[in-house]
Design an enzyme around this catalytic site. Sequence first.
Site, PDB file in Angstrom:
ATOM      1  N   ARG A 284     -23.117  21.101  11.288  1.00  0.00           N
ATOM      2  CA  ARG A 284     -23.486  22.017  12.364  1.00  0.00           C
ATOM      3  C   ARG A 284     -22.229  22.464  13.085  1.00  0.00           C
ATOM      4  O   ARG A 284     -21.338  21.664  13.372  1.00  0.00           O
ATOM      5  CB  ARG A 284     -24.430  21.335  13.362  1.00  0.00           C
ATOM      6  CG  ARG A 284     -25.827  21.051  12.802  1.00  0.00           C
ATOM      7  CD  ARG A 284     -26.617  22.348  12.606  1.00  0.00           C
ATOM      8  NE  ARG A 284     -27.979  22.104  12.163  1.00  0.00           N
ATOM      9  CZ  ARG A 284     -28.356  22.093  10.891  1.00  0.00           C
ATOM     10  NH1 ARG A 284     -27.453  22.271   9.940  1.00  0.00           N
ATOM     11  NH2 ARG A 284     -29.624  21.904  10.576  1.00  0.00           N
ATOM     12  N   GLU A 313     -23.368  32.101  14.720  1.00  0.00           N
ATOM     13  CA  GLU A 313     -23.358  32.657  13.364  1.00  0.00           C
ATOM     14  C   GLU A 313     -24.094  33.993  13.326  1.00  0.00           C
ATOM     15  O   GLU A 313     -25.209  34.095  13.830  1.00  0.00           O
ATOM     16  CB  GLU A 313     -23.998  31.671  12.385  1.00  0.00           C
ATOM     17  CG  GLU A 313     -23.210  30.373  12.255  1.00  0.00           C
ATOM     18  CD  GLU A 313     -23.824  29.385  11.272  1.00  0.00           C
ATOM     19  OE1 GLU A 313     -24.937  29.656  10.768  1.00  0.00           O
ATOM     20  OE2 GLU A 313     -23.205  28.348  11.014  1.00  0.00           O
ATOM     21  N   HIS A 331     -22.129  29.806   5.736  1.00  0.00           N
ATOM     22  CA  HIS A 331     -23.268  28.883   5.744  1.00  0.00           C
ATOM     23  C   HIS A 331     -23.956  28.841   4.376  1.00  0.00           C
ATOM     24  O   HIS A 331     -25.141  29.136   4.222  1.00  0.00           O
ATOM     25  CB  HIS A 331     -24.276  29.279   6.827  1.00  0.00           C
ATOM     26  CG  HIS A 331     -25.083  28.104   7.321  1.00  0.00           C
ATOM     27  ND1 HIS A 331     -25.477  27.974   8.626  1.00  0.00           N
ATOM     28  CD2 HIS A 331     -25.576  27.012   6.676  1.00  0.00           C
ATOM     29  CE1 HIS A 331     -26.180  26.856   8.772  1.00  0.00           C
ATOM     30  NE2 HIS A 331     -26.246  26.263   7.600  1.00  0.00           N
TER      31      HIS A 331
END
Length: 595
Positions: A284, A313, A331
């Site tokens: 994270r 993000e 990601h």
Amino acid sequence: MAASASSSVNLSIKPTRTSLSWKTHLASTSAFAVSPRLANRHYPRFVIFSMGAKPTVLVAEKLGEAGVNLLKEFADVDCSYNLTPEELCTKISLCDALIVRSGTKVSREVFESSGGRLKVVGRAGVGIDNVDLAAATEHGCLVVNAPTANTVAAAEHGIALLTSMSRNVAQADASVKAGKWLRNKYVGVSLVGKTLAVMGFGKVGSEVARRAKGLGMHVIAHDPYAPADRARALGVELVSFDKAIASADFISLHMPLTPATNKILNDGTFAKMKKGVRIVNVARGGVIDEDALVRALDAGIVAQAALDVFTVEPPKDSKLVLHENVTATPHLGASTMEAQEGVAVEIAEAVVGALNGELAATAVNAPMVPAEVLSELKPFVALAEKLGKLVVQLVAGGSGVKSVTVTYGSARAPDDLDTRLLRAMITKGLIEPISSAFVNFVNADFTAKQRGLRIAEERFLLNGSPESPLEFIQVQISSVTSKFASALSDSGEIRVEGKVKDGIPHLTKVGSFEVDVSLEGSIILCRQVDQPGMIGKVGSILSEGNVNVSFMSVGRIAPRKHAVMAIGVDEQPSKESLKRIGEIPAVEEFVYLKI
């Protein structure tokens, strides 16, 4: 719980404060046992369909074909993607289940628009930030996720970033494509013989460790709940947080984002690391203070970082992303074809099971509890969770919590008190502050077992009226080191005890010291020499720091000997205020606990 309720319950009788104690242990063969008093009550299944009827499942985001096919064997499936919030609210009243990924917000309005028909929400993935859990529970809707299918994909991506970073693959690739040939600039470092610290030794962290060992690395790990036998089986040494970051040549982050881990890598922790350490993050983004990481990179404390996740993000105008010593990916941890299919199957199975009335192990919210049981236990539910939160904060860093004993003092017979919800809330308090797990009535035993946490329950039969279900709850952690020595019992365990007074949870015992402080806000515990003026000195410091004191209680062994002061505060004291309290000559130790 009665012994006849489940084969997994072991009944033992032994002397107690009054007469008898009933002791039961968590077992893997049965999640919960129902007492005879409650056995005939109606515990609602999530949905019941008449013979021949099929539920309707709305799939609101792209799901792997295998998962869709599995759903179609059981339900009518409506695959409608890119719905607006208004369109979703319109459709949902015709659906029994909803499956989403991370792009669809399942808000309170969605649950209200369902008119009570929506019984299951399935999140195809781990995080459930896009689902309003409180609203789901209020509307009797179970929320399930798919926490395991992405494990290998995330671990592989972590290793990919580790190896590419060590050999400057991304930077060298960009350089060659720009027409340059800079062999001397992109000299890398070898992994063989280097120390990798895996921060978070859960499913993904364990798989990263396994692969890193295959690369010839020495692997250490930090995780307060990691089973020691699993670490030993992989040849991994479990160490404290400080030792892990100070010893590592490479650090791979696999911890959840919780209040305890938010920005856990910051200026202070970077200063404790080896100069030239390299960091990988596929967990994270928020666990790293990104501005502090830029400073550490510029100072040479951190030689390189490889990041798949970010605080925001997608990141915009980020100095961190643009830093020449940072490798960044968007990601991609779960982005393999195999993982996507695995997630689809896992979430489809969970949704089908829930529609069949099963209590899924991957549930992240609680099902409805009978109103009469919930009403009676409601104040003790709050007490149970707060005691769990309090006692786990007394454990010193690096001490893995493995054995917990919960004792209930009650005038009721053992078959007339259902403690499943209380045990679940204690488990929630123990685990959630340092974990990403969502612990509830459904998955508490499963979650504890998964983390190697053994919870034993004891009941002391007290003289008195059985009108109230409980007199006290005591929580005790064995075989750990305490950061507040006065919390240790005579036999060496961390022990706290609480009661409900006028509907409000109170802390009534810490170790061997009797106290009485409301469990509202947070608490400061001080052990001091018992002498005049101590309450005034500590109170003045807090007052000067604009901290409101809600409760204060002192328990002592004898006059002018040692005493423990428990202070309930509404606000978190500043570091300066806490430092001043610690500098009072008569204060021997103190600890601040968030409740």
